[in-house]
Write a protein that holds these residues in place. Sequence first.
Motif, PDB file in Angstrom:
ATOM      1  N   HIS A   1      72.959  72.630 -77.602  1.00  0.00           N
ATOM      2  CA  HIS A   1      73.068  71.365 -76.858  1.00  0.00           C
ATOM      3  C   HIS A   1      73.202  70.199 -77.844  1.00  0.00           C
ATOM      4  O   HIS A   1      74.066  69.322 -77.676  1.00  0.00           O
ATOM      5  N   PHE A   2      72.332  70.194 -78.853  1.00  0.00           N
ATOM      6  CA  PHE A   2      72.375  69.145 -79.861  1.00  0.00           C
ATOM      7  C   PHE A   2      73.678  69.207 -80.664  1.00  0.00           C
ATOM      8  O   PHE A   2      74.266  68.178 -80.995  1.00  0.00           O
ATOM      9  N   ALA A   3      74.118  70.432 -80.948  1.00  0.00           N
ATOM     10  CA  ALA A   3      75.357  70.608 -81.709  1.00  0.00           C
ATOM     11  C   ALA A   3      76.558  70.063 -80.929  1.00  0.00           C
ATOM     12  O   ALA A   3      77.441  69.402 -81.491  1.00  0.00           O
ATOM     13  N   ALA A   4      76.574  70.321 -79.603  1.00  0.00           N
ATOM     14  CA  ALA A   4      77.672  69.827 -78.767  1.00  0.00           C
ATOM     15  C   ALA A   4      77.684  68.300 -78.722  1.00  0.00           C
ATOM     16  O   ALA A   4      78.748  67.661 -78.807  1.00  0.00           O
ATOM     17  N   ALA A   5      76.492  67.710 -78.605  1.00  0.00           N
ATOM     18  CA  ALA A   5      76.395  66.250 -78.566  1.00  0.00           C
ATOM     19  C   ALA A   5      76.892  65.629 -79.871  1.00  0.00           C
ATOM     20  O   ALA A   5      77.637  64.642 -79.868  1.00  0.00           O
ATOM     21  N   ILE A   6      76.498  66.228 -80.978  1.00  0.00           N
ATOM     22  CA  ILE A   6      76.901  65.696 -82.279  1.00  0.00           C
ATOM     23  C   ILE A   6      78.393  65.921 -82.524  1.00  0.00           C
ATOM     24  O   ILE A   6      79.052  65.120 -83.195  1.00  0.00           O
ATOM     25  N   PHE A   7      78.941  66.988 -81.977  1.00  0.00           N
ATOM     26  CA  PHE A   7      80.390  67.223 -82.061  1.00  0.00           C
ATOM     27  C   PHE A   7      81.144  66.074 -81.390  1.00  0.00           C
ATOM     28  O   PHE A   7      82.117  65.541 -81.941  1.00  0.00           O
ATOM     29  N   LEU A   8      80.674  65.650 -80.195  1.00  0.00           N
ATOM     30  CA  LEU A   8      81.291  64.511 -79.509  1.00  0.00           C
ATOM     31  C   LEU A   8      81.130  63.229 -80.323  1.00  0.00           C
ATOM     32  O   LEU A   8      82.042  62.407 -80.398  1.00  0.00           O
ATOM     33  N   ALA A   9      79.955  63.083 -80.961  1.00  0.00           N
ATOM     34  CA  ALA A   9      79.725  61.910 -81.800  1.00  0.00           C
ATOM     35  C   ALA A   9      80.688  61.888 -82.983  1.00  0.00           C
ATOM     36  O   ALA A   9      81.141  60.819 -83.405  1.00  0.00           O
ATOM     37  N   GLY A  10      80.995  63.062 -83.519  1.00  0.00           N
ATOM     38  CA  GLY A  10      81.947  63.157 -84.622  1.00  0.00           C
ATOM     39  C   GLY A  10      83.345  62.709 -84.208  1.00  0.00           C
ATOM     40  O   GLY A  10      84.028  62.000 -84.951  1.00  0.00           O
ATOM     41  N   ILE A  11      83.766  63.133 -83.017  1.00  0.00           N
ATOM     42  CA  ILE A  11      85.070  62.697 -82.507  1.00  0.00           C
ATOM     43  C   ILE A  11      85.070  61.184 -82.307  1.00  0.00           C
ATOM     44  O   ILE A  11      86.034  60.488 -82.639  1.00  0.00           O
ATOM     45  N   ALA A  12      83.950  60.681 -81.758  1.00  0.00           N
ATOM     46  CA  ALA A  12      83.835  59.233 -81.515  1.00  0.00           C
ATOM     47  C   ALA A  12      83.922  58.453 -82.818  1.00  0.00           C
ATOM     48  O   ALA A  12      84.612  57.429 -82.899  1.00  0.00           O
ATOM     49  N   ARG A  13      83.222  58.930 -83.855  1.00  0.00           N
ATOM     50  CA  ARG A  13      83.261  58.243 -85.138  1.00  0.00           C
ATOM     51  C   ARG A  13      84.675  58.249 -85.718  1.00  0.00           C
ATOM     52  O   ARG A  13      85.140  57.243 -86.260  1.00  0.00           O
ATOM     53  N   SER A  14      85.357  59.388 -85.609  1.00  0.00           N
ATOM     54  CA  SER A  14      86.728  59.485 -86.125  1.00  0.00           C
ATOM     55  C   SER A  14      87.650  58.507 -85.414  1.00  0.00           C
ATOM     56  O   SER A  14      88.520  57.888 -86.033  1.00  0.00           O
ATOM     57  N   ALA A  15      87.461  58.374 -84.112  1.00  0.00           N
ATOM     58  CA  ALA A  15      88.334  57.508 -83.324  1.00  0.00           C
ATOM     59  C   ALA A  15      88.147  56.034 -83.667  1.00  0.00           C
ATOM     60  O   ALA A  15      89.104  55.256 -83.661  1.00  0.00           O
ATOM     61  N   SER A  16      86.914  55.633 -83.992  1.00  0.00           N
ATOM     62  CA  SER A  16      86.640  54.210 -84.166  1.00  0.00           C
ATOM     63  C   SER A  16      86.689  53.716 -85.605  1.00  0.00           C
ATOM     64  O   SER A  16      86.952  52.535 -85.843  1.00  0.00           O
ATOM     65  N   SER A  17      86.437  54.601 -86.576  1.00  0.00           N
ATOM     66  CA  SER A  17      86.215  54.137 -87.955  1.00  0.00           C
ATOM     67  C   SER A  17      87.380  53.336 -88.520  1.00  0.00           C
ATOM     68  O   SER A  17      87.229  52.185 -88.898  1.00  0.00           O
ATOM     69  N   GLY A  18      88.562  53.925 -88.573  1.00  0.00           N
ATOM     70  CA  GLY A  18      89.718  53.204 -89.098  1.00  0.00           C
ATOM     71  C   GLY A  18      90.226  52.156 -88.124  1.00  0.00           C
ATOM     72  O   GLY A  18      90.705  51.094 -88.515  1.00  0.00           O
ATOM     73  N   SER A  19      90.098  52.440 -86.826  1.00  0.00           N
ATOM     74  CA  SER A  19      90.637  51.553 -85.795  1.00  0.00           C
ATOM     75  C   SER A  19      89.940  50.210 -85.771  1.00  0.00           C
ATOM     76  O   SER A  19      90.573  49.161 -85.644  1.00  0.00           O
ATOM     77  N   GLU A  20      88.613  50.218 -85.890  1.00  0.00           N
ATOM     78  CA  GLU A  20      87.855  48.974 -85.797  1.00  0.00           C
ATOM     79  C   GLU A  20      88.169  48.036 -86.962  1.00  0.00           C
ATOM     80  O   GLU A  20      88.435  46.849 -86.753  1.00  0.00           O
ATOM     81  N   ASN A  21      88.158  48.572 -88.172  1.00  0.00           N
ATOM     82  CA  ASN A  21      88.466  47.740 -89.343  1.00  0.00           C
ATOM     83  C   ASN A  21      89.899  47.228 -89.302  1.00  0.00           C
ATOM     84  O   ASN A  21      90.184  46.087 -89.685  1.00  0.00           O
ATOM     85  N   ALA A  22      90.819  48.101 -88.847  1.00  0.00           N
ATOM     86  CA  ALA A  22      92.223  47.694 -88.747  1.00  0.00           C
ATOM     87  C   ALA A  22      92.393  46.594 -87.702  1.00  0.00           C
ATOM     88  O   ALA A  22      93.138  45.626 -87.910  1.00  0.00           O
ATOM     89  N   MET A  23      91.712  46.733 -86.581  1.00  0.00           N
ATOM     90  CA  MET A  23      91.774  45.710 -85.527  1.00  0.00           C
ATOM     91  C   MET A  23      91.238  44.378 -86.049  1.00  0.00           C
ATOM     92  O   MET A  23      91.821  43.314 -85.811  1.00  0.00           O
ATOM     93  N   LEU A  24      90.128  44.429 -86.784  1.00  0.00           N
ATOM     94  CA  LEU A  24      89.542  43.206 -87.336  1.00  0.00           C
ATOM     95  C   LEU A  24      90.491  42.554 -88.338  1.00  0.00           C
ATOM     96  O   LEU A  24      90.772  41.347 -88.251  1.00  0.00           O
ATOM     97  N   TYR A  25      91.002  43.330 -89.300  1.00  0.00           N
ATOM     98  CA  TYR A  25      91.846  42.771 -90.351  1.00  0.00           C
ATOM     99  C   TYR A  25      93.128  42.179 -89.774  1.00  0.00           C
ATOM    100  O   TYR A  25      93.533  41.059 -90.123  1.00  0.00           O
ATOM    101  N   ASP A  26      93.782  42.931 -88.862  1.00  0.00           N
ATOM    102  CA  ASP A  26      95.056  42.453 -88.334  1.00  0.00           C
ATOM    103  C   ASP A  26      94.882  41.280 -87.367  1.00  0.00           C
ATOM    104  O   ASP A  26      95.778  40.453 -87.223  1.00  0.00           O
ATOM    105  N   SER A  27      93.729  41.211 -86.691  1.00  0.00           N
ATOM    106  CA  SER A  27      93.452  40.036 -85.861  1.00  0.00           C
ATOM    107  C   SER A  27      93.308  38.799 -86.744  1.00  0.00           C
ATOM    108  O   SER A  27      93.785  37.716 -86.399  1.00  0.00           O
ATOM    109  N   LEU A  28      92.669  38.960 -87.894  1.00  0.00           N
ATOM    110  CA  LEU A  28      92.563  37.865 -88.858  1.00  0.00           C
ATOM    111  C   LEU A  28      93.931  37.534 -89.459  1.00  0.00           C
ATOM    112  O   LEU A  28      94.282  36.368 -89.657  1.00  0.00           O
TER     113      LEU A  28
END
Length: 391
Positions: free
Chosen positions: A93-120
């Motif tokens: 159960h914990f492994a499945a939850a952390i697997f989803l967290a890993g996908i979430a981190r992958s989706a946001s990590s580059g996207s958030e910084n890129a969104m911030l930089y390009d908005s600036l």
Amino acid sequence: MDYKLNIWKLYAIRFFYNLIPAYVIERLFWEQRGMTIQMVVYTEIIFAITVVLLEVPTGIIADKWGRKQMIVLSTLLECFMFLILVFATEFWHFAAAIFLAGIARSASSGSENAMLYDSLLQNGQEQAFEKYLGRLNVCDFTAAIIAALCGSLLASRYGFELNYWISFVSMLMSVCVSLMLVETAVKSKSDESTEIKEHIKASVRFFRKHPGVYLVVLSGMVTGAALSFIDEFWQLYLNRLEIPVLYSGLFSAAIMIVRLPGNIIAHVIKSRFRYRTILSGVTAIFAVGFIYISVIKDYTSLVAIFLICLLSGIIEPITTGYLHHRINSSMRATIDSFQSLGLNVVLIITGLGFGYFSSKFDVFGGYGFIACICVAFFVYFLIASKGTIEQ
């Protein structure tokens, strides 16, 4: 279109994303549900492997099809993760939850910084990236401090599970705000579609041609990985020092408060000191700090933890800014994702060592292993960085 509104929305997303009272009692909650240190390390490795496999593809998707969609996906997956954890009783159960967290981190990590930089960039303020990234991190820590203080109080009175339900609601708020983001209008210099292999090859060529960038980013990876073991296991460290759960919130708030000054003044430090001086100094203090907390098993070791956290506040704005000022917007999320990918590769390697030595010598042995990694990297950085890092 005024993209400044995106910056405020990113602040709000980061605030709710980190208003998570579950984190202050996370390790104790997991231990209560039967998760040992070794099992926790296994889930950390699952998280890291997931990020390593998906980090670059999600960065490419963000560059090609938009950053907003990936940020929305990240917040949604985090919601599902908290729902699973509320009812988790088995390792998988914990492994499945952390697997989803890993996908979430992958989706946001580059996207958030890129969104911030390009908005600036759209508003001609890209040179202030470190300042705004520091402020974004301040939103992060402010929310986490509030959650920690409230979370420990709630946990001591009502048990651990309520904290997870509150965390779920906060993440749902983050989803709502992320839906209001406006996609930046930055496009590739070429209108031709680029294959994934070409994106990866171009990213690898970039790091080969810029050894200084590689070293700066690598220093962020090593110090970031080392810091993650404080973030993940400080609760067990306090438990071994026989500090009551009631004080967990205060300690969690304290180690986040000391990170605020570094994030706020990172852009000032960058203008007054050489990158090599900043990074070598921080790495040296990390090495000494981890040696101390692994050997000295009393309350004075908490001072060393505070010092490590104090210096860590400088690292992310400095290393991420150094990278983003030297890359093109058409591949911004992709190359930023390589930074997160590398961090998680380091986490996998160090996590195996941390888990092994923790099983032999408890959490103190694990921190001793991290100290060895920091010492080795400090020596390597001093040798390799001579004449390679631009100011």
